[in-house]
Motif scaffolding. Structure first.
Motif, PDB file in Angstrom:
ATOM      1  N   GLN A  34      -5.775  25.581  -9.922  1.00 13.81           N
ATOM      2  CA  GLN A  34      -6.355  25.435  -8.803  1.00 13.81           C
ATOM      3  C   GLN A  34      -6.640  24.234  -7.683  1.00 13.81           C
ATOM      4  OE1 GLN A  34      -9.329  25.384  -8.259  1.00 13.81           O
ATOM      5  NE2 GLN A  34     -10.666  25.962  -9.988  1.00 13.81           N
ATOM      6  N   ALA A  36      -9.476  23.428  -6.296  1.00 15.49           N
ATOM      7  CA  ALA A  36     -11.146  23.054  -5.939  1.00 15.49           C
ATOM      8  C   ALA A  36     -10.904  21.473  -7.546  1.00 15.49           C
ATOM      9  CB  ALA A  36     -12.056  23.687  -6.418  1.00 15.49           C
ATOM     10  N   THR A  37      -9.952  21.823  -8.736  1.00 15.49           N
ATOM     11  CA  THR A  37     -10.138  21.392  -9.550  1.00 15.49           C
ATOM     12  C   THR A  37      -8.598  20.384  -9.788  1.00 15.49           C
ATOM     13  OG1 THR A  37      -9.325  23.222 -11.025  1.00 15.49           O
ATOM     14  CG2 THR A  37     -11.559  22.563 -11.356  1.00 15.49           C
ATOM     15  N   HIS A  64      -8.957  28.579  -4.315  1.00  9.68           N
ATOM     16  CA  HIS A  64     -10.910  28.286  -3.820  1.00  9.68           C
ATOM     17  C   HIS A  64     -11.043  27.773  -2.482  1.00  9.68           C
ATOM     18  CE1 HIS A  64     -10.224  28.233  -8.503  1.00  9.68           C
ATOM     19  NE2 HIS A  64     -11.719  29.051  -8.435  1.00  9.68           N
ATOM     20  N   SER A 119     -12.379  28.121 -15.924  1.00  8.73           N
ATOM     21  CA  SER A 119     -12.706  28.298 -16.789  1.00  8.73           C
ATOM     22  C   SER A 119     -12.389  30.220 -17.910  1.00  8.73           C
ATOM     23  CB  SER A 119     -14.504  28.545 -17.173  1.00  8.73           C
ATOM     24  OG  SER A 119     -14.540  29.093 -15.929  1.00  8.73           O
ATOM     25  N   HIS A 120     -11.345  30.652 -16.455  1.00 13.36           N
ATOM     26  CA  HIS A 120     -10.948  31.793 -16.809  1.00 13.36           C
ATOM     27  C   HIS A 120      -9.781  31.887 -17.244  1.00 13.36           C
ATOM     28  CE1 HIS A 120     -15.278  32.889 -14.654  1.00 13.36           C
ATOM     29  NE2 HIS A 120     -15.018  33.671 -15.422  1.00 13.36           N
ATOM     30  N   ILE A 360     -16.990  31.957  -5.324  1.00 13.95           N
ATOM     31  CA  ILE A 360     -16.980  30.367  -5.203  1.00 13.95           C
ATOM     32  C   ILE A 360     -17.941  29.752  -4.443  1.00 13.95           C
ATOM     33  CG2 ILE A 360     -15.507  29.800  -4.948  1.00 13.95           C
ATOM     34  CD1 ILE A 360     -16.787  28.001  -7.076  1.00 13.95           C
ATOM     35  N   ARG A 378     -20.208  35.964 -12.148  1.00 12.71           N
ATOM     36  CA  ARG A 378     -20.877  34.719 -12.732  1.00 12.71           C
ATOM     37  C   ARG A 378     -22.145  34.996 -11.395  1.00 12.71           C
ATOM     38  NH1 ARG A 378     -16.893  29.585 -14.479  1.00 12.71           N
ATOM     39  NH2 ARG A 378     -17.435  30.302 -16.704  1.00 12.71           N
ATOM     40  N   ASP A 475     -22.841  25.030 -12.327  1.00 13.00           N
ATOM     41  CA  ASP A 475     -23.094  25.335 -11.115  1.00 13.00           C
ATOM     42  C   ASP A 475     -24.695  24.634 -10.080  1.00 13.00           C
ATOM     43  OD1 ASP A 475     -21.266  27.522  -8.969  1.00 13.00           O
ATOM     44  OD2 ASP A 475     -21.193  28.312 -11.808  1.00 13.00           O
ATOM     45  N   ARG A 488     -14.218  17.143  -2.982  1.00 14.18           N
ATOM     46  CA  ARG A 488     -13.806  17.968  -4.234  1.00 14.18           C
ATOM     47  C   ARG A 488     -12.758  16.707  -4.453  1.00 14.18           C
ATOM     48  NH1 ARG A 488     -14.031  22.385  -8.187  1.00 14.18           N
ATOM     49  NH2 ARG A 488     -16.236  23.126  -7.744  1.00 14.18           N
ATOM     50  N   SER A 529     -15.440  24.720 -15.619  1.00 11.18           N
ATOM     51  CA  SER A 529     -14.420  23.502 -16.301  1.00 11.18           C
ATOM     52  C   SER A 529     -14.352  22.319 -15.531  1.00 11.18           C
ATOM     53  CB  SER A 529     -13.195  24.181 -16.516  1.00 11.18           C
ATOM     54  OG  SER A 529     -12.336  24.019 -14.782  1.00 11.18           O
ATOM     55  N   ARG A 530     -15.493  22.797 -13.291  1.00  5.04           N
ATOM     56  CA  ARG A 530     -15.159  21.648 -13.419  1.00  5.04           C
ATOM     57  C   ARG A 530     -15.636  20.419 -13.793  1.00  5.04           C
ATOM     58  NH1 ARG A 530     -19.866  25.100  -9.694  1.00  5.04           N
ATOM     59  NH2 ARG A 530     -18.583  25.660 -10.275  1.00  5.04           N
TER      60      ARG A 530
HETATM   61  C1  MIC Z   1     -15.880  28.582 -11.162  1.00  2.11           C
HETATM   62  O1  MIC Z   1     -15.438  30.209 -11.258  1.00  2.11           O
HETATM   63  O2  MIC Z   1     -16.555  28.982 -11.609  1.00  2.11           O
HETATM   64  C2  MIC Z   1     -14.310  28.357 -10.904  1.00  2.11           C
HETATM   65  C3  MIC Z   1     -15.542  27.589  -9.361  1.00  2.11           C
HETATM   66  O3  MIC Z   1     -13.902  28.944 -10.479  1.00  2.11           O
HETATM   67  C4  MIC Z   1     -14.693  27.494 -11.632  1.00  2.11           C
HETATM   68  C5  MIC Z   1     -13.630  25.690 -10.899  1.00  2.11           C
HETATM   69  C6  MIC Z   1     -14.108  24.913 -10.799  1.00  2.11           C
HETATM   70  O4  MIC Z   1     -15.267  24.539 -10.180  1.00  2.11           O
HETATM   71  O5  MIC Z   1     -13.357  24.759  -9.426  1.00  2.11           O
HETATM   72  C7  MIC Z   1     -14.508  26.960 -13.045  1.00  2.11           C
HETATM   73  O6  MIC Z   1     -14.630  28.403 -13.987  1.00  2.11           O
HETATM   74  O7  MIC Z   1     -13.828  26.796 -14.308  1.00  2.11           O
END
Ligand code: MIC
Ligand code: SF4
Length: 628
Positions: A34, A36-37, A64, A119-120, A360, A378, A475, A488, A529-530
């Motif tokens: 995506q 952001a990563t 994102h 991470s999802h 987010i 989350r 976070d 990012r 996963s960032r």
């Molecule tokens: C999240 O839900 O925290 C995110 C934003 O999708 C992250 C990825 C990110 O930080 O860009 C994730 O879940 O890995």
């Protein structure tokens, strides 16, 4: 003896297994990124000298950073699109939807493996895939054709019996499981679902359950591919992608859980952790200011149909702001055609873009001390953008019922099937761009060169820059939201925000001391996963994180960028004892000495050979570059 489903797919993709370190290398068929990563993942991939991606399928989504306030995010999107076109990656434009929802609709195929820089990514387990979240660099390596290493996971069999009561939903099943396992109970485990109870769960419902397996830190979660899977793929015009995939009846699991769906109640994850669970009954009466429906967990057509069934003919409470983000342009088109959209609008809902949005912290921050009910996954402290807000995670049914009443309420005695979902699903989207392998990569001024990260050395003295509690999330380490996400692809700038929501002086302190170490307790780095949560601290000079235990993805990100994770396990020598430390390590042991209190601890170095080598080189990218 027969095999369980997870092991069947893992064994079909096994490249190697090392018994000593218990690490397995897996071939990845698909990749997902995506925005952001993705920017970093593609900058990293471009340093690997490949002319095109080596996978069966790679897709780059923009979902994102869709708020284009200034040139930064637009620069990132253009970079991503031009990289995709040049290297053979499908590009999903902003507006096409949230990566995990679009993946289910258009690309997910039973039996395949996928690694995603989010991470999802395990959401695709709802389609019978082994789909694993990872840092961007690991995804870049998979795009370059390298296998992915994981600790050989324990397979947990979760047998679902019975059927959910009306008003109880797949979301309540997974919140119940999170309460059982806690936010660290799934680390290095795969959750495999089976039993008669799964037959009443559709693919989107299964996807909701797999999605939030990330909240217990699981490697991934998986459902079989059965008649429900075929039903979903047929509606999507993709029945040719169906392949029946189930466990052998005589298989075994490393651990077993049995759940009776009849006994599950409507639940909520309370502030500020998904495992802080209460029943909706216990919470009834709590006044609500905001209700948000969407995110990769609950934004499918069937979710919105249930919400619209509850809202039909009713009005949103005058003191509640209800906003809904359909998960994809396909979902948006379908709700426009079958009357769901007008029902939502008539009730008084705001409609948001098909994107991650408020999940987010991109807009919709609640008011001061506000109570926000969200169908998301989350509710970490400050993630909504309002530090004093209280965020509860609930099912779409509970969200809709509460939007009407104005306080937390379950959806009891309501007809949830008022809309016909057997309609024609749009098959193609003009927002999906297929590559033609031409053109040059465009790098606007927001895309900065990846910094050189030096090895930390085998002996160093350092000050403790911060000392933390259990369950620190990524976070906390690297906040997201509309102010930070645009950076990012700019490590220097984003490093100023490390720990900023809990310690505004952290970055300055690191700069003044030339870096140092971080100490923490259990499950350090849970959540996203960032990889920025590793790169930015490394950029600030952090050499090691000393903690009792780590979350899986973050531990790997630390190693990938040359930060030494020191795992204390249950040692009574806790992080509190540390201030000025001297750390030395070799292949077998790590010594930590407290310089002011004259305490010394020697522990076994549990890094695998591969991991040890990465720390010595200053990270995976340095290693790859030196081998080119
Ligand atoms: C999240 O839900 O925290 C995110 C934003 O999708 C992250 C990825 C990110 O930080 O860009 C994730 O879940 O890995
Ligand atoms: Fe996007 Fe939220 Fe899902 Fe992360 S959890 S991918 S931010 S919708």
């Amino acid at each position: 003896m027969g095999e369980n489903l997870a092991n069947k797919i893992l064994n079909q993709h096994l490249v190697s297994y090392d018994e000593k370190s218990n690490m397995m290398q897996i071939k990845m068929d698909y990749t997902l990124t995506q925005d952001a990563t993705g920017t970093l993942a593609y900058l990293e991939f471009m340093q690997m000298g490949k002319e095109k991606v080596q996978t069966e399928l790679s897709v780059s989504y923009v979902d994102h950073n869709t708020l284009q306030n200034g040139f930064m995010n637009a620069d990132d999107h253009r970079f991503l699109q031009t990289v995709a076109n040049k290297y053979g990656i499908v590009f999903s434009k902003p507006g096409n939807g949230i990566c995990h929802q679009v993946n289910l609709e258009r690309f997910a195929v039973p039996g395949k493996t996928m690694i995603g820089s989010d991470s999802h990514t395990p959401t695709a387990g709802g389609m019978g895939m082994i789909a694993i979240g990872a840092g961007g660099l690991d995804v870049a390596c998979s795009m370059a054709g390298m296998p992915y290493s994981i600790v050989k996971p324990k397979i947990v069999g979760i047998e679902l019996k019975g059927k959910l009561k009306p008003g109880v939903s797949a979301k309540d099943i997974i919140i119940h499981i999170i309460r059982l396992l806690t936010v660290k109970g799934g680390v290095n485990k795969i959750l495999e679902y089976y039993g008669e109870g799964i037959l009443s769960l559709s693919v989107p419902e299964r996807a909701t359950i797999c999605n939030m397996g990330a909240e217990v830190g699981a490697t991934t979660s998986i459902f079989p591919a059965d008649e429900k899977t075929l039903e979903f793929l047929t509606l999507q015009g993709r029945e040719k992608d169906f392949k029946k995939l189930v466990r052998d009846d005589d298989c075994t699991y490393d651990e077993n859980i049995v759940l009776d769906l009849n006994e599950i109640e409507p639940l909520a994850s309370c502030p500020h952790s998904p495992d802080n669970v209460k029943t909706i009954k216990e919470l009834s009466g709590v006044k609500v200011d905001q209700v948000l429906i969407g995110s990769c967990t609950n934004s499918s057509l069937s979710d919105l149909a249930k919400v619209a069934s509850i809202l039909k003919g009713k009005k949103v409470n005058k003191d509640v702001s209800l906003a809904i983000a359909p998960g994809s342009s396909q979902v948006l088109k379908m709700i426009t055609e079958n009357g769901i959209l007008s029902t939502l609008l008539d009730a008084g809902a705001r409609i948001l873009e098909s994107a991650c949005g408020p999940c987010i912290g991109m807009g919709q921050s609640p008011k001061t001390n506000g109570v926000s009910l969200r169908t998301f996954n989350r509710n970490f402290y400050a993630r909504s953008g309002t530090e004093s807000a209280n965020v509860y995670l609930v099912s779409p049914e509970t969200a809709a019922a509460s939007a009407i009443s104005g306080h937390i309420s379950a959806a009891e005695n309501m007809d949830l099937n008022q809309f016909d979902l057997n309609i024609t699903y749009p098959k193609d989207s003009n927002l999906l761009i297929y590559p033609d392998f031409t053109g040059e990569v465009e790098m606007g001024p927001n895309i900065k060169k990846f910094p050189d990260l030096k090895p930390i050395g085998n002996n160093f003295e350092a000050k403790v820059m911060i000392s933390l509690e259990d369950n620190i999330t990524t976070d906390h380490i690297m906040p997201a939201g509309s102010k930070v996400l645009p950076y990012r692809s700019n490590i220097e700038k984003i490093s100023e925000f490390v720990f900023s929501s809990i310690d505004t002086e952290f970055a300055n302190r690191c700069k003044a001391n030339g870096g140092g170490v971080i100490v923490a307790k259990n499950n350090y780095g849970q959540g996203s996963s960032r990889e920025h949560a590793a790169i930015a601290p490394r950029y600030l000079g952090i050499r090691s994180v000393i903690a009792n235990s780590f979350a899986r993805i973050h531990r790997k990100n630390l190693i990938n960028f040359g930060i030494l994770p020191i795992e204390l396990g249950n040692q009574s020598f806790t992080a509190d004892l540390l201030d000025d430390v001297k750390v030395s390590y070799d292949r077998n042991k790590i010594t930590i000495q407290n310089l002011t209190k004259n305490i010394k601890l020697e522990i076994e170095n549990i890094l695998s050979d591969e991991e040890y080598e990465l720390i010595e080189c200053g990270g995976l990218l340095n290693k790859i570059k030196s081998s080119l």
